[in-house]
Design a protein around this motif. Structure first.
Motif, PDB file in Angstrom:
ATOM      1  N   GLN A 264       0.809  -1.227   0.000  1.00  0.00           N
ATOM      2  CA  GLN A 264       0.000   0.000   0.000  1.00  0.00           C
ATOM      3  C   GLN A 264       0.838   1.270   0.000  1.00  0.00           C
ATOM      4  OE1 GLN A 264      -2.453  -0.934   3.464  1.00  0.00           O
ATOM      5  NE2 GLN A 264      -4.142  -1.301   2.018  1.00  0.00           N
ATOM      6  N   LEU A 265       1.613   1.400  -1.036  1.00  0.00           N
ATOM      7  CA  LEU A 265       2.491   2.572  -1.165  1.00  0.00           C
ATOM      8  C   LEU A 265       1.708   3.739  -1.782  1.00  0.00           C
ATOM      9  CD1 LEU A 265       5.406   3.824  -1.178  1.00  0.00           C
ATOM     10  CD2 LEU A 265       5.614   2.921  -3.500  1.00  0.00           C
ATOM     11  N   THR A 266       1.780   4.884  -1.108  1.00  0.00           N
ATOM     12  CA  THR A 266       1.126   6.088  -1.627  1.00  0.00           C
ATOM     13  C   THR A 266       2.164   7.200  -1.717  1.00  0.00           C
ATOM     14  OG1 THR A 266      -1.009   5.498  -0.719  1.00  0.00           O
ATOM     15  CG2 THR A 266      -0.637   7.837  -1.165  1.00  0.00           C
ATOM     16  N   ILE A 267       2.250   7.810  -2.887  1.00  0.00           N
ATOM     17  CA  ILE A 267       3.187   8.926  -3.029  1.00  0.00           C
ATOM     18  C   ILE A 267       2.468  10.067  -3.719  1.00  0.00           C
ATOM     19  CG2 ILE A 267       5.264   9.727  -4.197  1.00  0.00           C
ATOM     20  CD1 ILE A 267       6.424   6.932  -3.704  1.00  0.00           C
ATOM     21  N   GLN A 268       2.504  11.223  -3.105  1.00  0.00           N
ATOM     22  CA  GLN A 268       1.885  12.353  -3.780  1.00  0.00           C
ATOM     23  C   GLN A 268       2.815  13.548  -3.837  1.00  0.00           C
ATOM     24  OE1 GLN A 268      -1.695  13.539  -1.774  1.00  0.00           O
ATOM     25  NE2 GLN A 268      -1.115  12.447   0.085  1.00  0.00           N
ATOM     26  N   TYR A 269       2.725  14.240  -4.994  1.00  0.00           N
ATOM     27  CA  TYR A 269       3.363  15.535  -5.134  1.00  0.00           C
ATOM     28  C   TYR A 269       2.207  16.513  -5.233  1.00  0.00           C
ATOM     29  CZ  TYR A 269       7.494  12.821  -6.364  1.00  0.00           C
ATOM     30  OH  TYR A 269       8.530  11.934  -6.352  1.00  0.00           O
ATOM     31  N   PRO A 270       1.776  17.085  -4.089  1.00  0.00           N
ATOM     32  CA  PRO A 270       0.561  17.895  -4.113  1.00  0.00           C
ATOM     33  C   PRO A 270       0.594  18.881  -5.281  1.00  0.00           C
ATOM     34  CG  PRO A 270       1.496  17.796  -1.900  1.00  0.00           C
ATOM     35  CD  PRO A 270       2.456  17.143  -2.810  1.00  0.00           C
ATOM     36  N   PRO A 271      -0.478  19.094  -5.996  1.00  0.00           N
ATOM     37  CA  PRO A 271      -1.785  18.495  -5.736  1.00  0.00           C
ATOM     38  C   PRO A 271      -1.948  17.125  -6.389  1.00  0.00           C
ATOM     39  CG  PRO A 271      -1.955  20.032  -7.563  1.00  0.00           C
ATOM     40  CD  PRO A 271      -0.511  19.995  -7.162  1.00  0.00           C
ATOM     41  N   LYS A 272      -0.870  16.598  -6.989  1.00  0.00           N
ATOM     42  CA  LYS A 272      -1.023  15.371  -7.763  1.00  0.00           C
ATOM     43  C   LYS A 272      -0.785  14.132  -6.918  1.00  0.00           C
ATOM     44  CE  LYS A 272       1.504  15.650 -11.517  1.00  0.00           C
ATOM     45  NZ  LYS A 272       2.041  15.960 -12.812  1.00  0.00           N
ATOM     46  N   MET A 273      -1.657  13.131  -7.063  1.00  0.00           N
ATOM     47  CA  MET A 273      -1.452  11.837  -6.437  1.00  0.00           C
ATOM     48  C   MET A 273      -0.755  10.970  -7.480  1.00  0.00           C
ATOM     49  SD  MET A 273      -2.374  10.065  -3.679  1.00  0.00           S
ATOM     50  CE  MET A 273      -4.023  10.262  -3.020  1.00  0.00           C
ATOM     51  N   VAL A 274       0.481  10.566  -7.232  1.00  0.00           N
ATOM     52  CA  VAL A 274       1.203   9.805  -8.250  1.00  0.00           C
ATOM     53  C   VAL A 274       0.943   8.316  -8.096  1.00  0.00           C
ATOM     54  CG1 VAL A 274       3.429   9.432  -9.347  1.00  0.00           C
ATOM     55  CG2 VAL A 274       2.964  11.597  -8.195  1.00  0.00           C
ATOM     56  N   LEU A 275       1.063   7.827  -6.872  1.00  0.00           N
ATOM     57  CA  LEU A 275       0.760   6.421  -6.606  1.00  0.00           C
ATOM     58  C   LEU A 275      -0.214   6.369  -5.426  1.00  0.00           C
ATOM     59  CD1 LEU A 275       4.344   4.870  -6.791  1.00  0.00           C
ATOM     60  CD2 LEU A 275       2.554   4.717  -8.536  1.00  0.00           C
ATOM     61  N   ASN A 276      -1.213   5.508  -5.539  1.00  0.00           N
ATOM     62  CA  ASN A 276      -2.223   5.453  -4.501  1.00  0.00           C
ATOM     63  C   ASN A 276      -2.443   4.003  -4.079  1.00  0.00           C
ATOM     64  OD1 ASN A 276      -4.299   5.985  -2.794  1.00  0.00           O
ATOM     65  ND2 ASN A 276      -5.812   6.417  -4.407  1.00  0.00           N
ATOM     66  N   ASP A 277      -1.951   3.672  -2.894  1.00  0.00           N
ATOM     67  CA  ASP A 277      -2.196   2.334  -2.346  1.00  0.00           C
ATOM     68  C   ASP A 277      -1.680   1.206  -3.223  1.00  0.00           C
ATOM     69  OD1 ASP A 277      -3.140   2.540   0.111  1.00  0.00           O
ATOM     70  OD2 ASP A 277      -5.267   2.323  -0.395  1.00  0.00           O
ATOM     71  N   LEU A 278      -0.508   1.383  -3.786  1.00  0.00           N
ATOM     72  CA  LEU A 278       0.000   0.368  -4.702  1.00  0.00           C
ATOM     73  C   LEU A 278       0.677  -0.765  -3.934  1.00  0.00           C
ATOM     74  CD1 LEU A 278       1.635   0.708  -8.080  1.00  0.00           C
ATOM     75  CD2 LEU A 278       2.944  -0.487  -6.318  1.00  0.00           C
ATOM     76  N   SER A 279       0.325  -1.987  -4.276  1.00  0.00           N
ATOM     77  CA  SER A 279       0.982  -3.149  -3.664  1.00  0.00           C
ATOM     78  C   SER A 279       1.596  -4.017  -4.763  1.00  0.00           C
ATOM     79  CB  SER A 279      -0.025  -3.982  -2.863  1.00  0.00           C
ATOM     80  OG  SER A 279      -0.535  -3.186  -1.812  1.00  0.00           O
ATOM     81  N   TRP A 280       2.738  -4.600  -4.446  1.00  0.00           N
ATOM     82  CA  TRP A 280       3.445  -5.372  -5.470  1.00  0.00           C
ATOM     83  C   TRP A 280       4.377  -6.351  -4.760  1.00  0.00           C
ATOM     84  CZ3 TRP A 280       7.477  -3.026  -9.441  1.00  0.00           C
ATOM     85  CH2 TRP A 280       7.713  -3.951 -10.479  1.00  0.00           C
ATOM     86  N   THR A 281       4.402  -7.576  -5.229  1.00  0.00           N
ATOM     87  CA  THR A 281       5.331  -8.556  -4.668  1.00  0.00           C
ATOM     88  C   THR A 281       6.200  -9.116  -5.784  1.00  0.00           C
ATOM     89  OG1 THR A 281       3.746  -9.149  -2.983  1.00  0.00           O
ATOM     90  CG2 THR A 281       5.524 -10.719  -3.396  1.00  0.00           C
ATOM     91  N   ILE A 282       7.496  -9.082  -5.596  1.00  0.00           N
ATOM     92  CA  ILE A 282       8.412  -9.667  -6.568  1.00  0.00           C
ATOM     93  C   ILE A 282       9.126 -10.829  -5.896  1.00  0.00           C
ATOM     94  CG2 ILE A 282      10.403  -9.274  -8.072  1.00  0.00           C
ATOM     95  CD1 ILE A 282       9.694  -6.303  -8.081  1.00  0.00           C
ATOM     96  N   ASN A 283       8.942 -12.027  -6.461  1.00  0.00           N
ATOM     97  CA  ASN A 283       9.570 -13.205  -5.862  1.00  0.00           C
ATOM     98  C   ASN A 283      10.938 -13.443  -6.461  1.00  0.00           C
ATOM     99  OD1 ASN A 283       7.352 -14.005  -4.128  1.00  0.00           O
ATOM    100  ND2 ASN A 283       6.260 -14.378  -6.067  1.00  0.00           N
ATOM    101  N   LYS A 284      11.662 -14.307  -5.800  1.00  0.00           N
ATOM    102  CA  LYS A 284      12.984 -14.655  -6.285  1.00  0.00           C
ATOM    103  C   LYS A 284      12.897 -15.229  -7.702  1.00  0.00           C
ATOM    104  CE  LYS A 284      17.083 -16.798  -4.410  1.00  0.00           C
ATOM    105  NZ  LYS A 284      17.937 -15.631  -4.223  1.00  0.00           N
ATOM    106  N   GLY A 285      13.782 -14.768  -8.561  1.00  0.00           N
ATOM    107  CA  GLY A 285      13.806 -15.299  -9.925  1.00  0.00           C
ATOM    108  C   GLY A 285      12.885 -14.567 -10.893  1.00  0.00           C
ATOM    109  N   GLU A 286      12.130 -13.618 -10.398  1.00  0.00           N
ATOM    110  CA  GLU A 286      11.235 -12.888 -11.303  1.00  0.00           C
ATOM    111  C   GLU A 286      11.936 -11.650 -11.853  1.00  0.00           C
ATOM    112  OE1 GLU A 286       6.838 -14.059  -9.577  1.00  0.00           O
ATOM    113  OE2 GLU A 286       7.730 -12.158  -8.932  1.00  0.00           O
TER     114      GLU A 286
END
Lengths: 493, 487
Positions: B13-35
């Motif tokens: 749930q990564l959220t990054i904003q540069y007000p007033p812009k929301m760049v990433l909102n609640d992003l989740s991601w899993t990278i496993n070994k070998g991917e």
């Protein structure tokens, strides 16, 4: 050779000192025409010589370089600079006789020798140009009466002169015609054309005189520009070490601090710089700088007096004749200071932190800029000239300190500036001994605002702001900076 | 063996904003070994921001966790190679101008490539022998003594790649790896990435390109709602909306005045830097109205050749060059020359004024300045507005150029190039960093412009992505003309 300024009657001294007119851009409508098709020969291919020549040629003018025979034979840096850029290079004998304009861009100290070598070779009615008037004004060099003598002095290092030109802009420039040498009345037309050729007309041009340029330039460089920055830097560093601030941090704060602080000065003048502080910090910096102004005023006045009387240049020229004995000794001493030997630590200092933790330098800069300006104006120099030689150049010098500390500053600046800087520094440090005893890390090394609430007295703040904003250096500065709208911000952090 | 089941990268749930812009909102991601991932999709979806957050270059509030494998002989690090390089001179200064590499002077401004690599090796405790072969393979061996400022844009890209791959970090993220690389170097890069993957380096490449290292086994894009969507291959990435073709502004349909038949005539040109000859005996004639393609590998002298035509090279004086009917060095100024040329290049873009808004960028095209200093006249203002509308930039007009997505920046730079409707357009890799949809749109505009009597010199690496108006081709290799023909 007698000091030219001292041979003038007072009336004439005042006229020449007071020559300063900010030129309207319409005065440059004729472009480079006055020099079109003329043979321009530049003597010297260092940073100023090379970069001005590149600009003049790119403006459609005919430029070549005259170098001493040894420089050509030994393929020295100046020879390489010129030939690598496809310029014609020749000896004085080969190129000077056909030149319509000879531009002398060698170091000050060589001027007498260069002009003595070049002058007999110059053709009747040609023009000789300087970028600094020391040789004419202080050394009293007499130029053949058929020759025109002009000055075109860009107020920036040579690399900036080139960079700004290629951006389509330029750097502020000062131009002058020597009243003793304008037999054909073509001096101003040629100085203006030359100024257009290097792009100066786009950034503001000051019509000055040889005398005004020399007397203000010497004053600025030895007091605020180099002298005070050196004294302030050394005292600040020593104080931090004495009070137990980490040496790496102290070193970095001092080396880069003046650059960051004076970047604000460049864009917004003294008030712009002071506005970067919190209100309580601003009042503190104001009080410290008022005190500094009182303590240092007699020293600034002494420097201006010695410059006006010719005493400064007389003693310096004795040292020149003496193989630079004093200069070299003082240079070595600067190299031995604790600050110079320190290494900037691998710590991150944010842009605002340089203001908050180095309030003392803000106070030094305000005191130095205002004092230099005030003393110059009292001495008969016009505010426009005084502005360029105090406030305008401070960030440029600060940039050299950020590069490689004081040693680098003293290496890059002119011989006259370096000599004057040491004189000032030696006299200033003892003068500030008592003042420095009261200084603690709240104004140098630590954040002044820490642990304080930010309340200030309304009336006090209004008074301080009013004094800062109504200082004559701010009034003239606001007007001159408008002509430099495209001033580039230097990435300082 | 709990460690083995732990994902390599976990983003919660990564959220990054540069007000007033929301760049990433609640992003989740899993990278496993070998991917090994390719991150693609539309521009402006936050790919670069996500990459920087993973690399720890922007704060992520503890939402990103990475589990390095202590048993691997690889450095337990994330290394991010940016699309936009920046280097400093010896004093830490970054105030360069794009023509600086042509101006010769004896003082050294920047480190040499060799010194830069040595410095990097010392800092990261690396051994040069490990990459000696690679440096040769990627065509980078001849620039060791060059100063950083002298490198071409493609060579700069290679330097960033060499450093990043040399480091062998456990996670390597490359933002637009192929931008500005010639065809051969792309192959070398992909092979090299495959080798590293075998040793355990995991990859995230941000690109929409389809010629990828074979080790790539995962494809994803960031959706509008900041969800990370996995797809089967690069072909499945959503594409930027097709731009609606608009009517070319009338002022660009006027045929520029030319009272000469030949735009540029270069005869037997040699350009040397010390002992190094960068252009060898070049002759080239460009007639009014011709459309040229200039090609060659990275560092073959393309930009240097162009700099002789657009007034940027000091060594142009003293050579047999005629531009717009005037012999070079016969009293013309570089501003007279530039007035007749609309030019764009990666270098000019890199060093462009950081304080320039989109409006100022375009307005500066009237004066050929880098940044804008003079008030524009009424008619000029009208033209600027017409172009802003043509390129859909009107709502960005007061934003700083360098804060826009790259595709939009390039369009603004193109607008600057054509604003004065010049007789000659010099477009040096104008589509570098654009995806194929953006490139197609850009080239369509070029084709349309070309119909109205303009002369064109276009530099591009890939045959498949060129304006169709091209009719002549000149190819350089190691400073020499290989081909000079009509096509």
């Amino acid at each position: 050779m007698a000091n030219y300024f001292n041979t003038l009657p007072l009336r004439e001294q005042l006229i020449q000192l007071g020559q300063a007119e900010f030129m309207d851009s319409s005065e440059f409508a004729d472009g480079v025409n006055a020099l079109k098709g003329k043979k321009i020969v530049i003597v010297g291919a260092g940073a100023q010589g090379l970069n001005q020549g590149l600009n003049l040629r790119d403006s459609g003018l005919d430029v070549s370089y005259a170098l001493r025979k040894e420089a050509i034979e030994e393929k020295r840096a100046s020879w390489k600079n010129a030939t690598d850029n496809n310029f014609t290079v020749g000896t004085y004998e080969e190129l000077i006789p056909s030149a319509d304009l000879v531009i002398n861009l060698t170091p000050d100290k060589q001027h007498t020798a260069v002009v003595n070598a070049v002058m007999p070779l110059m053709k009747q009615g040609a023009t000789l140009s300087y970028s600094h008037g020391f040789n004419i004004v202080e050394e009293g060099m007499q130029i053949r009466k058929d020759l025109t003598v002009i000055m075109v002095a860009p107020k920036s290092p040579g690399s900036e002169v080139r960079a700004e030109y290629l951006r389509g802009f330029g750097v502020p420039t000062l131009i002058a015609v020597h009243p003793e040498n304008d037999p054909q009345g073509k001096g101003w037309a040629e100085a203006k054309a030359y100024c257009v050729g290097i792009g100066g007309h786009r950034a503001g041009v000051l019509k000055s005189s040889f005398v005004a340029e020399v007397k203000s330039d010497l004053m600025g460089e030895q007091t605020i520009l180099c002298g005070l920055l050196q004294t302030g830097s050394i005292l600040s560093f020593d104080k931090m070490i004495e009070k137990g601030i980490d040496a790496g941090y102290a070193s970095k704060l001092v080396q880069y601090g003046v650059e960051v602080i004076t970047e604000a000065l460049k864009h917004g003048g003294v008030s712009g710089m002071m506005d970067r502080l919190s209100n309580p910090a601003k009042i503190k910096a104001f009080e410290l700088s008022e005190e500094l102004k009182d303590i240092m005023r007699p020293l600034f006045q002494k420097h201006q007096d010695d410059i006006m009387s010719g005493e400064f240049s007389r003693t310096m020229m004795i040292d020149w004749a003496n193989g630079d004995a004093n200069l070299l000794k003082w240079r070595a001493e600067t190299g031995e200071t604790a600050f110079e030997k320190s290494t900037a630590g691998d710590v991150k200092i944010g842009e605002q932190e340089y203001f908050d933790n180095y309030l003392l330098m803000v106070a030094f800069v305000r005191a130095g800029v205002e004092l230099a300006f005030e003393v110059m104006v009292e001495a008969g120099i016009k505010p426009e000239s005084a502005y360029y030689e105090s406030l305008h150049e401070t960030p440029l010098i600060a940039n050299t300190i950020a590069r490689k500390k004081l040693f680098e500053m003293n290496r890059v600046i002119s011989d006259t500036a370096e000599y004057g800087c040491y004189l000032f520094d030696q006299a200033c440090k003892p003068l500030l001994a008592d003042f420095m005893k009261k200084i603690d890390t709240d104004v140098v090394g630590k954040n002044f605002n820490e642990g304080k609430d930010s309340a200030v007295d309304n009336i006090k703040l209004v008074q301080v702001n009013e004094i800062l904003r109504n200082h004559p250096v701010e009034i003239v500065g606001t007007r001159l900076r408008k002509a430099m709208t495209a001033m580039k911000a230097i990435k300082t952090v | 063996m709990i460690q083995m089941t732990e994902p390599f990268v976990h983003i919660d749930q990564l959220t990054i904003q540069y007000p007033p812009k929301m760049v990433l909102n609640d992003l989740s991601w899993t990278i496993n070994k070998g991917e090994n991932y390719v991150l693609g999709g539309k521009s402006g979806t936050g790919k670069t921001t996500l990459a920087k957050a993973i690399a720890g270059l922007i704060p992520s509030d503890g939402r990103v966790s990475i589990h390095f494998d202590p048993t691997l002989p690889l450095s337990p690090k994330v290394h991010y190679i940016s699309n936009w390089y920046q280097f400093t001179n010896l004093e830490g200064d970054r105030n360069f101008y794009y023509q600086q590499r042509y101006n010769r002077h004896q003082g050294q401004d920047t480190l040499t490539v060799k010194a830069e690599l040595e410095h990097f090796a010392e800092q990261e405790n690396l051994d040069f022998a490990d990459i000696a072969d690679k440096v040769v393979e990627i065509g980078f061996e001849n620039v060791q003594q060059s100063q950083l400022i002298e490198l071409s844009s493609g060579e700069h890209k290679k330097l960033q790649l060499v450093k990043g791959l040399w480091l062998k970090p456990q996670l390597l993220i490359i933002d637009e790896p192929y931008t500005g690389l010639d065809a051969r170097s792309r192959v070398v890069l992909n092979d090299w990435l495959d080798e590293l993957a075998k040793e355990g380096v995991q990859l995230i490449l941000i690109t929409n390109d389809q010629k990828l290292p074979s080790t790539i086994n995962r494809f994803a894009y960031i959706a509008e709602d900041s969800r990370l969507i996995n797809v089967h291959g690069a072909l499945d990435f959503p594409k930027d909306n097709k731009r609606q073709k608009k009517k070319l502004p009338e002022f660009l349909k006027e045929v520029p005045q030319t009272d000469y038949d030949i735009i540029a005539q270069l005869n037997n040109i040699h350009i040397r830097y010390g002992d190094k000859e960068v252009l060898k005996n070049i002759s080239w004639e460009i007639k009014v109205g011709e459309k040229w393609l200039l090609q060659g590998p990275n560092g073959s002298g393309k930009s240097t050749l162009l700099s002789l035509i657009n007034g940027d090279h000091p060594q142009a004086y003293g050579h047999d060059i005629t531009l717009f009917g005037n012999k070079r060095g016969s009293g013309e100024s570089i501003w007279d020359i530039k007035a007749k040329i609309g030019m764009i290049s990666p270098e000019m873009h890199w060093y462009f004024d950081q304080n320039a808004t989109v409006w100022h960028t375009i307005a500066s095209g009237f004066y050929d300045s880098i940044g804008w200093f003079i008030d524009v006249k009424f008619q000029e203002k009208k033209q600027i507005i017409e172009l802003l509308e043509f390129f859909d930039l009107i709502k960005h007009k007061d934003e700083l150029l360098h804060t826009l997505p790259l595709g939009k920046q390039r369009l603004a730079m193109l607008a600057r190039t054509i604003i004065k409707n010049p007789p000659l357009l010099v477009l040096d890799e104008p589509c570098q960093g654009l995806d194929s949809e953006q490139t197609k749109y850009f080239n369509d505009v070029v084709d349309e412009l070309a119909q109205h009597g303009k002369t064109l010199i276009y530099v591009g690496h890939y045959e498949s992505q060129l304006p169709s108006c091209i009719e002549h081709r000149i190819v350089l290799e190691k400073g020499e003309v290989m081909t000079n023909v009509g096509i």
